[in-house]
Design a protein around this motif. Structure first.
Motif, PDB file in Angstrom:
ATOM      1  N   ILE A  75      66.666  14.610 101.614  1.00 55.46           N
ATOM      2  CA  ILE A  75      67.433  15.502 100.744  1.00 55.46           C
ATOM      3  C   ILE A  75      68.216  14.686  99.721  1.00 55.46           C
ATOM      4  CG2 ILE A  75      69.289  17.220 100.685  1.00 55.46           C
ATOM      5  CD1 ILE A  75      66.598  18.245 101.797  1.00 55.46           C
ATOM      6  N   ALA A  76      68.813  13.574 100.166  1.00 56.43           N
ATOM      7  CA  ALA A  76      69.571  12.709  99.251  1.00 56.43           C
ATOM      8  C   ALA A  76      68.668  12.142  98.160  1.00 56.43           C
ATOM      9  CB  ALA A  76      70.245  11.582 100.027  1.00 56.43           C
ATOM     10  N   CYS A  77      67.458  11.754  98.524  1.00 49.27           N
ATOM     11  CA  CYS A  77      66.520  11.230  97.529  1.00 49.27           C
ATOM     12  C   CYS A  77      66.140  12.306  96.520  1.00 49.27           C
ATOM     13  CB  CYS A  77      65.265  10.687  98.214  1.00 49.27           C
ATOM     14  SG  CYS A  77      65.537   9.120  99.040  1.00 49.27           S
ATOM     15  N   PHE A  78      65.917  13.528  96.981  1.00 58.30           N
ATOM     16  CA  PHE A  78      65.572  14.606  96.055  1.00 58.30           C
ATOM     17  C   PHE A  78      66.753  14.937  95.144  1.00 58.30           C
ATOM     18  CE2 PHE A  78      62.360  15.981  99.411  1.00 58.30           C
ATOM     19  CZ  PHE A  78      61.316  15.349  98.768  1.00 58.30           C
ATOM     20  N   VAL A  79      67.963  14.868  95.673  1.00 56.29           N
ATOM     21  CA  VAL A  79      69.154  15.101  94.844  1.00 56.29           C
ATOM     22  C   VAL A  79      69.274  14.009  93.786  1.00 56.29           C
ATOM     23  CG1 VAL A  79      71.679  15.113  94.886  1.00 56.29           C
ATOM     24  CG2 VAL A  79      70.402  16.473  96.543  1.00 56.29           C
ATOM     25  N   LEU A  80      69.049  12.754  94.174  1.00 60.99           N
ATOM     26  CA  LEU A  80      69.102  11.652  93.205  1.00 60.99           C
ATOM     27  C   LEU A  80      68.012  11.785  92.142  1.00 60.99           C
ATOM     28  CD1 LEU A  80      69.899   8.622  95.533  1.00 60.99           C
ATOM     29  CD2 LEU A  80      71.382   9.640  93.799  1.00 60.99           C
ATOM     30  N   CYS A  81      66.857  12.263  92.545  1.00 61.29           N
ATOM     31  CA  CYS A  81      65.772  12.497  91.590  1.00 61.29           C
ATOM     32  C   CYS A  81      66.180  13.565  90.584  1.00 61.29           C
ATOM     33  CB  CYS A  81      64.514  12.920  92.344  1.00 61.29           C
ATOM     34  SG  CYS A  81      63.068  13.175  91.306  1.00 61.29           S
ATOM     35  N   GLY A  82      66.743  14.644  91.068  1.00 57.51           N
ATOM     36  CA  GLY A  82      67.217  15.701  90.178  1.00 57.51           C
ATOM     37  C   GLY A  82      68.349  15.229  89.285  1.00 57.51           C
ATOM     38  N   ALA A  83      69.245  14.397  89.832  1.00 58.26           N
ATOM     39  CA  ALA A  83      70.346  13.856  89.032  1.00 58.26           C
ATOM     40  C   ALA A  83      69.823  12.949  87.919  1.00 58.26           C
ATOM     41  CB  ALA A  83      71.323  13.097  89.922  1.00 58.26           C
ATOM     42  N   ALA A  84      68.784  12.185  88.218  1.00 57.19           N
ATOM     43  CA  ALA A  84      68.190  11.327  87.184  1.00 57.19           C
ATOM     44  C   ALA A  84      67.584  12.169  86.064  1.00 57.19           C
ATOM     45  CB  ALA A  84      67.134  10.410  87.801  1.00 57.19           C
ATOM     46  N   VAL A  85      66.918  13.252  86.430  1.00 59.14           N
ATOM     47  CA  VAL A  85      66.344  14.141  85.413  1.00 59.14           C
ATOM     48  C   VAL A  85      67.448  14.793  84.586  1.00 59.14           C
ATOM     49  CG1 VAL A  85      65.040  16.278  85.070  1.00 59.14           C
ATOM     50  CG2 VAL A  85      64.220  14.586  86.693  1.00 59.14           C
ATOM     51  N   LEU A  86      68.467  15.324  85.252  1.00 59.33           N
ATOM     52  CA  LEU A  86      69.582  15.949  84.530  1.00 59.33           C
ATOM     53  C   LEU A  86      70.331  14.940  83.667  1.00 59.33           C
ATOM     54  CD1 LEU A  86      71.003  18.438  87.172  1.00 59.33           C
ATOM     55  CD2 LEU A  86      69.667  18.948  85.135  1.00 59.33           C
ATOM     56  N   GLY A  87      70.470  13.713  84.162  1.00 57.26           N
ATOM     57  CA  GLY A  87      71.117  12.674  83.370  1.00 57.26           C
ATOM     58  C   GLY A  87      70.337  12.354  82.105  1.00 57.26           C
ATOM     59  N   GLY A  88      69.013  12.310  82.221  1.00 58.13           N
ATOM     60  CA  GLY A  88      68.177  12.073  81.043  1.00 58.13           C
ATOM     61  C   GLY A  88      68.277  13.201  80.038  1.00 58.13           C
ATOM     62  N   ILE A  89      68.268  14.435  80.532  1.00 53.84           N
ATOM     63  CA  ILE A  89      68.398  15.584  79.634  1.00 53.84           C
ATOM     64  C   ILE A  89      69.764  15.576  78.961  1.00 53.84           C
ATOM     65  CG2 ILE A  89      68.552  18.104  79.565  1.00 53.84           C
ATOM     66  CD1 ILE A  89      66.374  18.135  81.743  1.00 53.84           C
ATOM     67  N   THR A  90      70.795  15.229  79.712  1.00 52.10           N
ATOM     68  CA  THR A  90      72.146  15.142  79.163  1.00 52.10           C
ATOM     69  C   THR A  90      72.220  14.077  78.070  1.00 52.10           C
ATOM     70  OG1 THR A  90      73.060  15.856  81.270  1.00 52.10           O
ATOM     71  CG2 THR A  90      74.575  14.822  79.725  1.00 52.10           C
ATOM     72  N   LEU A  91      71.614  12.939  78.308  1.00 54.14           N
ATOM     73  CA  LEU A  91      71.601  11.891  77.291  1.00 54.14           C
ATOM     74  C   LEU A  91      70.894  12.342  76.015  1.00 54.14           C
ATOM     75  CD1 LEU A  91      70.921   8.603  79.271  1.00 54.14           C
ATOM     76  CD2 LEU A  91      72.963   9.203  77.978  1.00 54.14           C
ATOM     77  N   ILE A  92      69.833  13.103  76.183  1.00 52.97           N
ATOM     78  CA  ILE A  92      69.098  13.581  74.999  1.00 52.97           C
ATOM     79  C   ILE A  92      69.925  14.602  74.238  1.00 52.97           C
ATOM     80  CG2 ILE A  92      67.088  14.927  74.272  1.00 52.97           C
ATOM     81  CD1 ILE A  92      65.557  13.582  76.585  1.00 52.97           C
ATOM     82  N   VAL A  93      70.513  15.551  74.963  1.00 56.44           N
ATOM     83  CA  VAL A  93      71.246  16.638  74.298  1.00 56.44           C
ATOM     84  C   VAL A  93      72.580  16.151  73.726  1.00 56.44           C
ATOM     85  CG1 VAL A  93      72.380  18.854  74.679  1.00 56.44           C
ATOM     86  CG2 VAL A  93      70.139  18.425  75.675  1.00 56.44           C
ATOM     87  N   ILE A  94      73.368  15.454  74.538  1.00 58.46           N
ATOM     88  CA  ILE A  94      74.703  15.039  74.091  1.00 58.46           C
ATOM     89  C   ILE A  94      74.644  13.757  73.259  1.00 58.46           C
ATOM     90  CG2 ILE A  94      76.954  14.233  74.901  1.00 58.46           C
ATOM     91  CD1 ILE A  94      76.662  16.151  77.233  1.00 58.46           C
ATOM     92  N   GLY A  95      73.784  12.825  73.661  1.00 60.06           N
ATOM     93  CA  GLY A  95      73.732  11.553  72.969  1.00 60.06           C
ATOM     94  C   GLY A  95      73.073  11.611  71.603  1.00 60.06           C
ATOM     95  N   HIS A  96      72.438  12.704  71.287  1.00 59.11           N
ATOM     96  CA  HIS A  96      71.736  12.814  70.015  1.00 59.11           C
ATOM     97  C   HIS A  96      72.669  13.258  68.984  1.00 59.11           C
ATOM     98  CE1 HIS A  96      68.692  13.211  67.145  1.00 59.11           C
ATOM     99  NE2 HIS A  96      68.406  14.494  67.293  1.00 59.11           N
TER     100      HIS A  96
END
Length: 111
Positions: free
Chosen positions: A90-111
């Motif tokens: 479960i922790a690994c799946f949460v970290l996987c989801g956090a990595a995806v959300l972090g990437g999306i956040t970087l694209i949306v906010i960092g742009h």
């Protein structure tokens, strides 16, 4: 009109994308491995598509589920170890989801 490429920024983006892709794949595969170690083998019945190359029959699906249940019974782990492996999955799946959300956040906010 001249176009200049900031190669350092290009390198940063390339490196971030590479690290993100490796992290997502690593967390997901480790999560699946821990899920199997916990005795909860994921059996997913295939979707029905009209243009599918092969479609599993009900008999094949039942056989796969039976093999998954049999493999879960053969696990040499104790119940505490299985629970720990499930929590790790479960922790690994949460970290996987956090990595995806972090990437999306970087694209949306960092742009």
């Amino acid at each position: 009109m001249s176009v200049e490429i900031d190669w350092i920024a290009f390198g940063y983006v390339f490196l971030a994308a590479l690290i993100g892709a490796v992290a997502i794949v690593a967390f997901y595969s480790l999560g699946l491995r821990m899920l199997v170690r916990a005795g909860r083998i994921p059996v997913v019945s295939p979707a029905e598509f009209t243009d599918a190359i092969t479609v599993l029959t009900e008999k094949e699906i039942r056989r796969a589920e039976k093999q998954a249940a049999k493999a879960a019974k053969k696990s040499p782990l104790t119940d505490a170890q299985k629970s720990l492996a499930f929590v790790a999955a479960i922790a690994c799946f949460v970290l996987c989801g956090a990595a995806v959300l972090g990437g999306i956040t970087l694209i949306v906010i960092g742009h």
